[in-house]
Design a protein around this motif. Sequence first.
Motif, mmCIF file in Angstrom:
data_model
loop_
_atom_site.group_PDB
_atom_site.id
_atom_site.type_symbol
_atom_site.label_atom_id
_atom_site.label_comp_id
_atom_site.label_asym_id
_atom_site.label_seq_id
_atom_site.Cartn_x
_atom_site.Cartn_y
_atom_site.Cartn_z
ATOM 1 N N LYS A 64 0.830 -1.196 0.000
ATOM 2 C CA LYS A 64 0.000 0.000 0.000
ATOM 3 C C LYS A 64 0.863 1.243 0.000
ATOM 4 N N ALA A 65 0.324 2.282 -0.608
ATOM 5 C CA ALA A 65 0.910 3.614 -0.561
ATOM 6 C C ALA A 65 -0.196 4.584 -0.187
ATOM 7 N N LEU A 66 -0.023 5.260 0.953
ATOM 8 C CA LEU A 66 -1.065 6.161 1.461
ATOM 9 C C LEU A 66 -2.392 5.428 1.613
ATOM 10 N N ASN A 67 -2.284 4.178 2.096
ATOM 11 C CA ASN A 67 -3.438 3.324 2.372
ATOM 12 C C ASN A 67 -4.203 2.913 1.114
ATOM 13 N N VAL A 68 -3.573 3.009 -0.067
ATOM 14 C CA VAL A 68 -4.164 2.577 -1.333
ATOM 15 C C VAL A 68 -3.354 1.389 -1.835
ATOM 16 N N LYS A 69 -4.062 0.307 -2.213
ATOM 17 C CA LYS A 69 -3.380 -0.887 -2.698
ATOM 18 C C LYS A 69 -2.710 -0.617 -4.032
ATOM 19 N N VAL A 70 -1.408 -0.947 -4.117
ATOM 20 C CA VAL A 70 -0.648 -0.758 -5.351
ATOM 21 C C VAL A 70 0.075 -2.028 -5.769
ATOM 22 N N GLY A 71 -0.132 -3.136 -5.027
ATOM 23 C CA GLY A 71 0.513 -4.382 -5.381
ATOM 24 C C GLY A 71 0.154 -5.472 -4.399
ATOM 25 N N VAL A 72 0.617 -6.701 -4.691
ATOM 26 C CA VAL A 72 0.324 -7.834 -3.839
ATOM 27 C C VAL A 72 1.493 -8.804 -3.910
ATOM 28 N N VAL A 73 1.730 -9.507 -2.821
ATOM 29 C CA VAL A 73 2.818 -10.477 -2.750
ATOM 30 C C VAL A 73 2.424 -11.725 -3.530
ATOM 31 N N THR A 74 3.323 -12.186 -4.410
ATOM 32 C CA THR A 74 3.034 -13.362 -5.243
ATOM 33 C C THR A 74 3.865 -14.582 -4.847
ATOM 34 N N SER A 75 4.997 -14.392 -4.199
ATOM 35 C CA SER A 75 5.797 -15.537 -3.765
ATOM 36 C C SER A 75 6.732 -15.111 -2.640
ATOM 37 N N VAL A 76 7.071 -16.114 -1.821
ATOM 38 C CA VAL A 76 8.001 -15.908 -0.709
ATOM 39 C C VAL A 76 8.976 -17.072 -0.719
ATOM 40 N N THR A 77 10.269 -16.784 -0.898
ATOM 41 C CA THR A 77 11.285 -17.840 -0.970
ATOM 42 C C THR A 77 12.528 -17.417 -0.198
ATOM 43 N N LEU A 78 13.360 -18.424 0.112
ATOM 44 C CA LEU A 78 14.668 -18.151 0.707
ATOM 45 C C LEU A 78 15.666 -17.834 -0.403
ATOM 46 N N ASN A 79 16.624 -16.966 -0.094
ATOM 47 C CA ASN A 79 17.655 -16.682 -1.088
ATOM 48 C C ASN A 79 18.659 -17.838 -1.152
ATOM 49 N N GLU A 80 19.654 -17.716 -1.992
ATOM 50 C CA GLU A 80 20.550 -18.830 -2.249
ATOM 51 C C GLU A 80 21.375 -19.229 -1.022
ATOM 52 N N TYR A 82 20.522 -18.605 2.129
ATOM 53 C CA TYR A 82 19.614 -18.720 3.268
ATOM 54 C C TYR A 82 19.819 -17.609 4.309
ATOM 55 N N SER A 83 20.302 -16.494 3.888
ATOM 56 C CA SER A 83 20.557 -15.394 4.819
ATOM 57 C C SER A 83 19.392 -14.414 4.906
ATOM 58 N N ALA A 84 18.458 -14.486 3.984
ATOM 59 C CA ALA A 84 17.342 -13.547 3.985
ATOM 60 C C ALA A 84 16.179 -14.153 3.207
ATOM 61 N N ILE A 85 15.078 -13.456 3.250
ATOM 62 C CA ILE A 85 13.860 -13.866 2.538
ATOM 63 C C ILE A 85 13.694 -12.964 1.318
ATOM 64 N N GLU A 86 13.378 -13.568 0.182
ATOM 65 C CA GLU A 86 13.089 -12.814 -1.035
ATOM 66 C C GLU A 86 11.601 -12.899 -1.323
ATOM 67 N N VAL A 87 10.992 -11.749 -1.326
ATOM 68 C CA VAL A 87 9.552 -11.652 -1.571
ATOM 69 C C VAL A 87 9.344 -11.056 -2.953
ATOM 70 N N THR A 88 8.584 -11.767 -3.789
ATOM 71 C CA THR A 88 8.247 -11.262 -5.118
ATOM 72 C C THR A 88 6.848 -10.673 -5.062
ATOM 73 N N ALA A 89 6.687 -9.475 -5.605
ATOM 74 C CA ALA A 89 5.397 -8.782 -5.569
ATOM 75 C C ALA A 89 5.063 -8.255 -6.956
ATOM 76 N N GLN A 90 3.792 -8.352 -7.292
ATOM 77 C CA GLN A 90 3.292 -7.822 -8.560
ATOM 78 C C GLN A 90 2.680 -6.454 -8.304
ATOM 79 N N MET A 91 3.237 -5.431 -8.951
ATOM 80 C CA MET A 91 2.771 -4.071 -8.729
ATOM 81 C C MET A 91 1.758 -3.663 -9.785
ATOM 82 N N ASP A 92 0.910 -2.721 -9.454
ATOM 83 C CA ASP A 92 -0.022 -2.160 -10.423
ATOM 84 C C ASP A 92 0.724 -1.286 -11.421
ATOM 85 N N LYS A 93 0.033 -1.028 -12.560
ATOM 86 C CA LYS A 93 0.663 -0.238 -13.615
ATOM 87 C C LYS A 93 0.981 1.173 -13.148
ATOM 88 N N ASP A 94 0.101 1.743 -12.368
ATOM 89 C CA ASP A 94 0.321 3.122 -11.903
ATOM 90 C C ASP A 94 1.434 3.220 -10.864
#
Length: 548
Positions: A64-80, A82-94
Amino acid sequence: MSNPSPPQAKKEAIKQISSIWLVPVIAVGIGIWMLFQFITSQGPEITLKIDTAEGIEVGKTEIKALNVKVGVVTSVTLNEDYSAIEVTAQMDKDAARMLKDDTLFWVVKPRIGKSGVSGLDTLLSGAYIQLRPGKSENEQRTFKVLDIPPVAPPDAKGLRLILSHNEAGKLGVGDPVLYEGFTVGRVENVSFDTASKKAHYQLFIFEPYNSLIRKRTRFWLTSGVDLQMSAEGFNLKIGSIESLITGGVSFRVPRGREPGELITKQKSKFRLYNNIKEVRERFYEDYLEYVMLFNESVRGLQVGAPVEYRGIRIGTVSKVPLEMIHSDKNFSNKDIPVLVRIELDRVKSHVYYENLEMLKASLKEEFNYGLRASLKTANLLTGALLVDVSLFADEPAYKRQRYGDYDVFPTKAGGFAQIQKEISSFVKKINNLPVEDTLLTLNKTLDTSQQTLLAAEKVAVELNQLLAQKETKAIPGEVRNSLQQLQETLNGFSPDGVPYQNLEQALVQFEQVMAELQPVLRQINEKPNSLIFSGEKAADPIPVGGRQ
């Protein structure tokens, strides 16, 4: 009779397409159009790096940006690695125009921290990722998610400063920045430079309070409760309620100093001091260093203790003790070296000296006049000591000495050490008294008195016998009366007489007193300081933290 052949049906291909096929064709067309609309309406795909995936759910966690939805999480995986989490998100066109290299992301969830309580609305709806659009011209698709919300946006109006300190952990993100107890900013970032081995704390001062930052502004740590016990006594300070819980940093231009020009440059660097007392001490930058050699205990003398001349502070103790440089292996013969600073600005407030050379020449002359330093009790409750400088006219002329790289400031035993020395001298005089010879002479005198009394008793007996004779009775009455008076006088020195008994009782009491005095004299001879301190050896103190 032959039968005629049956008529044959004529076959003809139908060229017309059935209209029923229009239905799937139209459906496919609509699907293609919807797919095109979906593809053209989608924004870019981004990657977020986060330390933990707590509260993040695929397909549910929104951006969200200013409480308006601008994207959503599509996947959550560990990096190569294993030191952090990589989150993939699909953003809106705007949202594509928001994704710059200074764009900030952080997870919004219920928090109770130094800056207050936040994210309570996510208790029912769940956590989400907040986006703060960037202002840069450079686009970016991979971002690091912040652990906590930022104190201020990059384009916020105010002033950012960098404070440096030798130790890390003095401040945390979100700690308040105080001016006269009022919060005017926050700690924005904390880092540690491995090259310089110093901690750096980034502050953000909100507008219009950035106008308070001047060239000679000093910053120091503020704790909720500051209790100090020193030579000046107890000093208790209590900060604001927020600083009482979290601590913080305070600043101002020290009183009596020129503020200097206004600081407008972003991320200007300042030093972070431990307390306001250290800030005041740092202003005395012109000083002379001397070594004072004490042949008494320096217990209670601490770094920062004042050096005073008749109650007026002229310097500061720098190091207790200074490293001993003598090669003599006999430890008991060593004086304790203490490094002190005689500060020009402190002296100039009472006696004007143009520079350090003039001050040094004046002190050298005063040493010949008897200027000496001694230890003095500054606080009876805490046992803190200070260095007291005074003139002693009976002191001999001083010969300049050096201790390593420093000149020696002449010293003189003072305070309790001087009292102890006088008591020791008094005890020595008592020990030198001929007590035993006096007792022997007194015993001889008593023996002589005893013999005299016995002789007087013998004379009295003989006189009684003389008076009992008839010839004595024939003496005229006046002579007889005189003899009777003499007899009565002599009877007073007999063992039954009152003077004899009084003298004998006095002699007995004197012998008892001398017998009781013998242990006291022996103890004084063995332990001269027993007149002040108890003869019993005090038990060693046990630190409270060491008890189990």
